[in-house]
Design an enzyme around this catalytic site. Structure first.
Site, PDB file in Angstrom:
ATOM      1  N   ARG A 125       0.841  -1.202   0.000  1.00 39.05           N
ATOM      2  CA  ARG A 125       0.000   0.000   0.000  1.00 39.05           C
ATOM      3  C   ARG A 125       0.874   1.250   0.000  1.00 39.05           C
ATOM      4  NH1 ARG A 125      -4.341  -1.560   4.009  1.00 39.05           N
ATOM      5  NH2 ARG A 125      -4.845  -3.209   2.544  1.00 39.05           N
ATOM      6  N   ILE A 139      -2.531   5.342   8.270  1.00 39.76           N
ATOM      7  CA  ILE A 139      -3.724   5.173   7.429  1.00 39.76           C
ATOM      8  C   ILE A 139      -3.968   3.677   7.284  1.00 39.76           C
ATOM      9  CG2 ILE A 139      -3.784   7.374   6.189  1.00 39.76           C
ATOM     10  CD1 ILE A 139      -2.119   6.185   4.000  1.00 39.76           C
ATOM     11  N   SER A 166     -13.097  -1.762   7.042  1.00 38.89           N
ATOM     12  CA  SER A 166     -12.987  -2.789   5.999  1.00 38.89           C
ATOM     13  C   SER A 166     -13.880  -3.989   6.280  1.00 38.89           C
ATOM     14  CB  SER A 166     -11.536  -3.258   5.872  1.00 38.89           C
ATOM     15  OG  SER A 166     -11.083  -3.799   7.093  1.00 38.89           O
ATOM     16  N   ASP A 167     -14.260  -4.149   7.553  1.00 42.59           N
ATOM     17  CA  ASP A 167     -15.083  -5.292   7.950  1.00 42.59           C
ATOM     18  C   ASP A 167     -16.101  -4.841   8.988  1.00 42.59           C
ATOM     19  OD1 ASP A 167     -13.146  -7.735   7.077  1.00 42.59           O
ATOM     20  OD2 ASP A 167     -11.981  -6.078   7.919  1.00 42.59           O
TER      21      ASP A 167
HETATM   22  N1  HPA Z   1      -9.488  -6.717  13.907  1.00 51.74           N
HETATM   23  C1  HPA Z   1      -8.347  -6.054  14.073  1.00 51.74           C
HETATM   24  N2  HPA Z   1      -7.823  -5.288  13.136  1.00 51.74           N
HETATM   25  C2  HPA Z   1      -8.482  -5.145  11.976  1.00 51.74           C
HETATM   26  C3  HPA Z   1      -9.685  -5.803  11.749  1.00 51.74           C
HETATM   27  C4  HPA Z   1     -10.213  -6.630  12.786  1.00 51.74           C
HETATM   28  O1  HPA Z   1     -11.282  -7.241  12.642  1.00 51.74           O
HETATM   29  N3  HPA Z   1     -10.100  -5.484  10.487  1.00 51.74           N
HETATM   30  C5  HPA Z   1      -9.171  -4.650   9.991  1.00 51.74           C
HETATM   31  N4  HPA Z   1      -8.188  -4.441  10.882  1.00 51.74           N
END
Ligand code: HPA
Length: 235
Positions: A24, A88, A203-204
């Site tokens: 990245r 970031i 992201s999740d």
């Molecule tokens: N846990 C910890 N760090 C992270 C996660 C997660 O679910 N997703 C992106 N970074």
């Protein structure tokens, strides 16, 4: 040269953008910087120094987790005269009140980590962003009409765990999401009297299992990257 970064003195800019992933850092150098030069590749942790809108900036990876960012940020601050590090990264949301692609500006980092106590004698489980980068990020976001939520974050040493419940530290301290690096960055900056901020893209979403698909990831992260770079200009 320092222990883990091979750049010569003067090859690192006073402001560093720090994604977790070395590729990245390369992506930012390739897509946003002019005259980018690879100044360190020790352990494949790439550091590039170039210019953005005429201002010198370095992008380099932190690796994953508190120990890794603890090492790189310390060497940048102490060996290369770096003044400001803006992490970031990405984070997982504990709550459906956040959505994938949301961009967060981290005010306090909460952690069960003993890093700050044993490295610097900093007690307590919360460390604040340091210096004026946090405020500049908010100002620049507002100018770009970009919604950036100011939050506290859980900075955890654990990615995989047995229990599905939201960890107590996050529940008790209003932390809607989790990542793994900001606590050490803020601790180093506080101890050394330097500036540090953390911008995160969700992201999740942990309760639903939703995540940014691989092909959407690049575009999503570009928004955060250009926000961080415009904050560099404003600093
Ligand atoms: N846990 C910890 N760090 C992270 C996660 C997660 O679910 N997703 C992106 N970074």
């Amino acid at each position: 040269m320092s222990v883990h970064i091979a750049a010569k003195k003067g090859e690192i800019a006073p402001i560093v953008l720090m994604p977790g992933d070395p590729l990245r850092a390369k992506f930012i150098a390739d897509n946003f910087l002019e005259d980018a030069k690879l100044v360190s590749q020790t352990r494949n942790i790439f550091f590039y120094t170039g210019t953005y809108k005429g201002k010198q900036v370095t992008v380099g990876a932190s690796g994953m987790g508190v120990p890794s960012i603890g090492i790189y940020s310390y060497e940048l601050y102490t060996e290369y005269n770096v003044d400001t590090i803006i992490r970031i990264g990405t984070c997982g949301a504990y709550t459906t009140e956040l959505e994938v692609y949301d961009i967060l500006n981290v005010e306090y980092s909460f952690s069960e980590s003993t890093y700050a106590k044993f490295a610097w004698g900093i007690e307590g489980e919360a460390i604040k962003h340091q210096g004026n980068a946090f405020d500049k990020i908010n100002e620049v976001a507002q100018k770009k009409s970009l919604l950036v939520k100011n939050v506290n974050i859980h900075s955890s040493d654990i990615f995989y765990r047995k229990d599905k419940e939201i960890p107590a530290i996050a529940q008790q301290n209003n932390c809607p999401a989790v990542e793994m690096e900001s606590f050490a960055l803020y601790a180093n900056a506080q101890f050394l009297g330097k500036s540090a901020a953390t911008i995160l893209t969700v992201s999740d979403v942990i309760p639903t299992g939703e995540s940014i698909s691989a092909d959407q990831r690049e575009k999503a992260l570009k928004t955060m990257m250009s926000l961080a770079l415009d904050a560099v200009i404003a600093l």
